[in-house]
Enzyme design. Sequence first.
Site, mmCIF file in Angstrom:
data_model
loop_
_atom_site.group_PDB
_atom_site.id
_atom_site.type_symbol
_atom_site.label_atom_id
_atom_site.label_comp_id
_atom_site.label_asym_id
_atom_site.label_seq_id
_atom_site.Cartn_x
_atom_site.Cartn_y
_atom_site.Cartn_z
ATOM 1 N N GLU A 1 0.864 -1.197 0.000
ATOM 2 C CA GLU A 1 0.000 0.000 0.000
ATOM 3 C C GLU A 1 0.895 1.240 0.000
ATOM 4 O OE1 GLU A 1 -1.492 0.833 3.954
ATOM 5 O OE2 GLU A 1 -3.323 1.749 3.168
ATOM 6 N N ASN B 1 -6.996 6.321 -1.536
ATOM 7 C CA ASN B 1 -5.906 5.373 -1.293
ATOM 8 C C ASN B 1 -6.152 4.228 -2.286
ATOM 9 O OD1 ASN B 1 -4.077 3.527 -0.256
ATOM 10 N ND2 ASN B 1 -4.523 4.017 1.874
ATOM 11 N N LYS C 1 -9.445 2.123 -1.879
ATOM 12 C CA LYS C 1 -9.651 1.538 -0.537
ATOM 13 C C LYS C 1 -10.995 1.945 0.058
ATOM 14 C CE LYS C 1 -6.985 1.293 3.840
ATOM 15 N NZ LYS C 1 -5.733 1.774 4.443
ATOM 16 N N GLU D 1 -5.834 8.585 7.990
ATOM 17 C CA GLU D 1 -6.358 8.248 6.646
ATOM 18 C C GLU D 1 -7.715 8.881 6.388
ATOM 19 O OE1 GLU D 1 -5.792 4.515 4.825
ATOM 20 O OE2 GLU D 1 -4.185 3.939 6.177
ATOM 21 N N CYS E 1 -4.794 -2.862 2.794
ATOM 22 C CA CYS E 1 -4.505 -2.828 4.224
ATOM 23 C C CYS E 1 -5.711 -3.091 5.123
ATOM 24 C CB CYS E 1 -3.806 -1.519 4.597
ATOM 25 S SG CYS E 1 -3.040 -1.677 6.226
ATOM 26 N N ASN F 1 0.323 -1.247 5.297
ATOM 27 C CA ASN F 1 1.222 -0.544 6.222
ATOM 28 C C ASN F 1 0.554 -0.665 7.589
ATOM 29 O OD1 ASN F 1 3.292 1.708 4.891
ATOM 30 N ND2 ASN F 1 1.551 1.286 3.569
#
Length: 313
Positions: free
Chosen positions: A47, A110, A127, A147, A173, A198
């Site tokens: 990621e 993302n 994501k 995020e 992730c 991550n």
Amino acid sequence: MTRSLHVAAAQMGPIPRAESKTQTVSRLIALLEEGASRGVEVVVFPELALSTYFPRWWMDDDADIDSFFEAQMPSEETQPLFDRARELSVGFYLGYAELDTSGPTPRRYNTSVFVGPDGTIGAKYRKVHLPGHEDHKKDWGNLQQLEKKYFEPGDLGFPVFRAYDGILGMAICNDRRWPETYRVMGMQGVELIMIGYNTPVHTPGLPQHNHLQGFWNHLSMQAGAYQNGSYVVGAAKCGHEEGGDLIGQSAIIAPTGEMMAQAVSLEDELISAVIDLDRCEEIKGWIFNFEKHRQPQHYSIITESAGVQLPPE
Ligand code: CDV
């Protein structure tokens, strides 16, 4: 008749903030070349593989934020990776921060793309499950998980696509912790799920979870693989990065839930395995034969609400 595919997880060690994208891309190319020398056909990168895990920092300045995002893919800096992949005929999954300027308002996601062995983008995923918080937790220092500040939830759902004579899908992730991620792709017949991550070791206020991060990583991916009869390849960005520790343990998991390969360092490391997509049927055709055994009339609560619905007092 087997549908064999040689897959790899290209784990990356820490990426310091000061490392240029060109330097980072040269690390990606080295991992890709190592894969090609082993006969690997598809490589999964982590990621946000083009930079440090920047959501650890609160940033106000748009120029600072933009420096971590790609308005184009491939970009000038990433084009050499696409070119080398085409020369070597190796496909790859790449996670990056996407600035989408196609509409009236710029949007940030993302994102991951699947690039085929011909060097062209074959599929994109944004994501869905964004972890963390959007407020400035000053006392968390560089262990923040911002995020929700920097990205909006993906708007593409969980699409799957055909490649390598199989059905492939992507997640990023935090998605890997949610059974819904795997099941929505499982319902579309997915046979190989590619995931970059991550994952910090430390969450402020929860030191009792530090030693469990590696366990939860494999628990989630192995369960997702088994319960949907799909291979899972998980690639970490890991090690001590800008004052925080990220877990490694990149893995290649069979549809039986068994571990086929696992990284043993916290550095750039390529793990690979030859998988047989036909083995998905052992699980998909029997214990998790959805058509025969699912009872969707009892599952509506899952899509009707995000939160818990408690029984009456
Ligand atoms: N990049 C991530 O999504 N990381 C989350 C952490 C922040 C909880 C994870 O689920 O691993």
